[in-house]
Design an enzyme around this catalytic site. Structure first.
Site, mmCIF file in Angstrom:
data_model
loop_
_atom_site.group_PDB
_atom_site.id
_atom_site.type_symbol
_atom_site.label_atom_id
_atom_site.label_comp_id
_atom_site.label_asym_id
_atom_site.label_seq_id
_atom_site.Cartn_x
_atom_site.Cartn_y
_atom_site.Cartn_z
ATOM 1 N N GLY A 35 55.143 41.632 28.694
ATOM 2 C CA GLY A 35 53.843 41.030 28.629
ATOM 3 C C GLY A 35 53.202 39.972 29.556
ATOM 4 O O GLY A 35 52.123 39.703 29.622
ATOM 5 N N LYS A 184 16.370 17.604 16.315
ATOM 6 C CA LYS A 184 17.478 17.880 15.292
ATOM 7 C C LYS A 184 17.491 16.772 14.318
ATOM 8 O O LYS A 184 17.691 15.439 14.924
ATOM 9 C CB LYS A 184 18.783 18.082 15.974
ATOM 10 C CG LYS A 184 18.999 19.563 16.470
ATOM 11 C CD LYS A 184 20.364 19.617 17.083
ATOM 12 C CE LYS A 184 20.597 21.060 17.465
ATOM 13 N NZ LYS A 184 21.921 21.165 18.006
#
Ligand code: R5P
Length: 285
Positions: A35, A184
């Site tokens: 891998g 906000k």
């Protein structure tokens, strides 16, 4: 100059290569049976000014980037310049709670182990630039987004928050249209309300621009506010389109068009940053 791509930035590399008339190196990436990743730059880059272009979005991307940089160094290139269109792991640029890692510092240190200079693109926070004493710059994408939407008949360029207002203003200047940003407002520790200033949007065409679209929550909420205020068309754009968990499908439903840049290549990356990147590389190499 020779450009060495990473797997996630092939299209951008080709566009930059065409603009600079630079060779794109042939490279192999494969896996060992266990891998582990294997990287080889197949063209000879000795004594060449190497430019590596690639994202550090996923852990896999990061390993490929570092192996590619090492390969360029080991092959005796004359210099290594890195362009990171999406500088992943830059969200955490400082310690908020004791014991945390500063991921943007880790990424910077790792890349500069091999790089002579680094160009990031619309970094989440420019604090990250402080983590290296070597040349480290942030390329801001304004022209390419502005030019893309120039013929759309947009009336307003809108930022979903104060933090992005500078970007929205710069893009609106390219397009010669008006701009504003949403506020906000914190209602309580768990709720944030977004409020639009008193601008009449009835029948208007609005372009919402953010730096990143991730879950799409911010941009969809902003689009809802624009529609409520009467906007007839809402276009959505961002520099980096991450679109986590299939949020692109939900965003598409609330927008007349979704167009992001090719810092992260996807079906929505119809705006190329190749010109901005090429300009920078022309200045330094
Ligand atoms: C916030 O600081 C950023 O500018 C973006 O608004 C935010 O990252 C967007 O995230 P999401 O798409 O998950 O709302």
């Amino acid at each position: 100059m020779i450009i060495v791509p990473t797997s996630n930035s092939q299209k951008l590399c080709r566009s930059v290569g065409e603009k600079l008339n630079a060779q794109i190196a042939d490279k192999t990436v494969r896996r060992f049976p266990d891998g582990e990743m294997y990287v080889r730059i197949k063209d000879d880059v000795s004594d060449e000014a190497v430019v590596v272009i690639g994202n550090t979005r996923t852990d896999e991307n990061i390993v490929e980037m570092l192996l590619t940089l090492n390969a360029a160094r080991e092959a005796s290139s004359s210099s290594v310049t890195v362009v990171v269109p999406y500088f992943g792991y830059s969200r955490q640029h400082k310690i908020y709670n004791p014991g945390e890692a500063i991921s943007s510092r880790v990424m910077t240190d790792a890349i500069f182990l091999y790089a002579d200079r680094v160009y990031a693109v619309d970094l989440h926070d420019e604090e990250t630039l402080r983590y290296s004493s070597k040349p480290f710059e942030n390329i801001k994408i304004v022209e390419s987004i502005g030019n893309y939407f120039r013929e759309h008949g947009i009336d307003y360029v809108v930022s979903p928050d104060d933090g992005g207002s500078e970007r929205a203003m710069a893009i609106s200047e390219v397009m010669g249209v008006k701009t504003f940003y949403l506020n906000k407002v914190r209602v309580d520790s768990r709720t944030v309300k977004m409020e639009a200033p008193d601008v009449d949007l009835k029948g208007k065409k609005v372009l919402l621009v953010d730096d990143i679209i991730s879950t799409g929550g911010t941009i969809m909420k902003s689009a809802g506010i624009m529609r409520k205020k009467g906007a007839s068309e809402v276009y959505i754009s961002a520099v980096h389109g991450i679109f986590t968990n299939g949020s692109d499908m939900r965003i598409k439903e609330v927008a007349d068009e979704v167009a992001v840049t090719d810092t992260i290549e996807s079906g929505y990356s119809t705006i190329s940053i190749a010109e901005e990147v090429s300009q920078k590389l022309r200045e330094v190499i």
